[in-house]
Design an enzyme around this catalytic site. Structure first.
Site, PDB file in Angstrom:
ATOM      1  N   PHE A   1       0.736  -1.147   0.062  1.00 51.70           N
ATOM      2  CA  PHE A   1      -0.132   0.109   0.126  1.00 51.70           C
ATOM      3  C   PHE A   1       0.974   1.121   0.110  1.00 51.70           C
ATOM      4  CE2 PHE A   1      -2.368   3.535   1.559  1.00 51.70           C
ATOM      5  CZ  PHE A   1      -3.401   3.509   1.024  1.00 51.70           C
TER       6      PHE A   1
ATOM      7  N   ASP B   1       9.633   2.871   1.667  1.00 53.81           N
ATOM      8  CA  ASP B   1       8.380   3.736   1.903  1.00 53.81           C
ATOM      9  C   ASP B   1       8.215   3.797   3.329  1.00 53.81           C
ATOM     10  OD1 ASP B   1       5.851   4.550   2.493  1.00 53.81           O
ATOM     11  OD2 ASP B   1       4.841   3.677   0.667  1.00 53.81           O
TER      12      ASP B   1
ATOM     13  N   LYS C   1       3.102  11.572   6.705  1.00 48.49           N
ATOM     14  CA  LYS C   1       2.224  11.222   7.949  1.00 48.49           C
ATOM     15  C   LYS C   1       3.015  12.076   9.082  1.00 48.49           C
ATOM     16  CE  LYS C   1      -0.153   7.165   6.546  1.00 48.49           C
ATOM     17  NZ  LYS C   1      -1.288   7.745   5.848  1.00 48.49           N
TER      18      LYS C   1
END
Length: 401
Positions: free
Chosen positions: A141, A226, A255
């Site tokens: 994801f 990531d 984030k």
């Protein structure tokens, strides 16, 4: 209708139904706690998918944002501003890298990493034009843009969004042999999550990440990590790769970099890699804006103390010990994760992950489900041990009901 029901009905009537949130309407929050529109308090064990690593309303971050709001919030990249250089310098140093390319959202940063890898492949590695390949892992994801869902294996994220962007090879996560076999002279990068979050907090086999590092170095391929969810303290280290002593060619961050205050993301790499860009080839009006830089600089300063990493490590050990005790009794099939991050597979006989999440909400605890009967636990790193134990007690109660 209640205030909650009215708010939800209005949202359902006037917003696209691309999310299925739990039926709670948050009005305020502080630390690890949120309060809804009717005054009910909930323990937040999701932390905005790790965007809120430092808790809701963290005073250092709010004060940094307020101070910057009175000065300047946006210049666009058409002009310099006085927070930009410090942000790039400090973030590069935190990552042990040289160069930063700031964006806003995690998906933008992943897109930036993909474009960087392709341009590097053509300009530096010498891959023929249009032939660059990037290896990714199944069950990944990385976001929801058209390019990113093109290499997703999740039918829900991918279906009905074609035609899909070519140039990606998907191999099983954790399978180094499959990755080696997929590599060709046209492979420019491997893009993986050190821990797969959306897939259920999947930790790869021991030795896999060092193996990826060795393989990519041998084959002159960029290793892109990531760390949007796994990075910045969540696992008990600054980066999840730190547990394996691995340094990639490129970090993709987001984030928690914005502290849950503003969206901030970045690609961080060497000057040679990010040096492939020339003015006009990539950018963002809001990327690296003064407000974002001010907040992110405070995040970086907080991480430099090591306090949050240590807290995540110590409380994470406690979390996994307690969750481990739930396995073997028929209610919990398995537990995975690292630091203050766990995927808990609930026995399907007890209900779906959504149903368990709704029952926990009724007990004053907020988590989120994924992939059937899995729930994810990722509290703010500032949570107290007492509050964490209170939340775990509620989980035990739900599972034994």
């Amino acid at each position: 209708m209640s205030t909650t029901e009215t708010a939800i009905a209005s949202a359902e009537a006037h917003s696209a139904h691309n999310y299925h949130p739990l039926p709670v309407v948050v009005a305020s929050a502080e630390g690890a706690w949120m309060t809804d529109v009717e005054g009910r308090r909930y323990l937040d064990l999701l932390a905005g998918y790790s965007a809120l690593n430092f808790g809701h309303g963290n005073r250092r971050l709010i004060d940094a944002a307020k101070a910057q709001l009175d000065r300047v919030t946006l210049t666009s990249r058409a002009f310099h501003h006085d927070r930009f250089a410090d942000f790039c310098t400090e973030l590069a140093a935190l990552c042990g890298m040289e160069t930063v390319l700031p964006m806003n959202t995690g998906a933008e940063a992943v897109e930036t990493a993909v474009k960087t890898a392709r341009k590097w492949g053509y300009r530096i590695k010498g891959v023929p034009d249009g032939m660059a390949k990037i290896i990714v892992a199944s069950d990944n994801f990385h976001g929801r843009t058209t390019t990113i869902v093109s290499f997703s294996t999740d039918p829900e994220a991918r279906a009905d969004f074609g035609p899909y962007t070519p140039g990606f090879e998907i191999v099983p996560y954790g399978d180094l042999t499959a990755m080696r076999e997929a590599m060709t002279e046209n492979t420019v990068a491997v893009l993986i999550e050190p821990i797969q979050g959306e897939a259920g907090v999947l930790v790869p086999p021991a030795g896999y990440l060092p193996g990826v590092r060795e393989l990519t170095r041998e084959r002159n391929v960029l290793f892109i990590a990531d760390e949007i969810q796994s990075g910045l303290g969540r696992t008990g280290k600054t980066f999840a790769l730190d547990h394996e002593g691995v340094v990639p060619d490129m970090y993709v961050l987001g984030k928690a970099l914005g502290g849950g205050v503003v969206p901030v993301s970045a690609v961080v790499s060497s000057a040679d890699v990010l040096g492939v860009f020339r003015p006009g080839e990539h950018g963002s009006t809001f990327g690296g804006n003064p407000l974002a830089c001010a907040v992110a600089l405070e995040v970086i300063a907080m991480l430099r103390t090591g306090e949050y990493q240590q807290r995540a490590a110590e409380l994470g050990d406690h979390l996994h010990r307690e969750l481990g005790l739930l396995t073997g009794g028929g209610a919990v099939e398995s537990v995975r994760g690292r630091g203050l991050w766990a995927g808990v597979d609930i026995a399907p006989a007890l209900g779906t992950g959504r149903e368990i999440s709704e029952k926990l909400m009724e007990q004053g605890v907020l988590v989120k489900d994924t992939h059937g009967s899995t729930i994810r636990i990722a509290p703010p790193l500032v949570i107290s041990k007492a509050d964490l134990d209170w939340g775990l007690d509620r989980l035990r109660a739900v599972l034994s009901a």
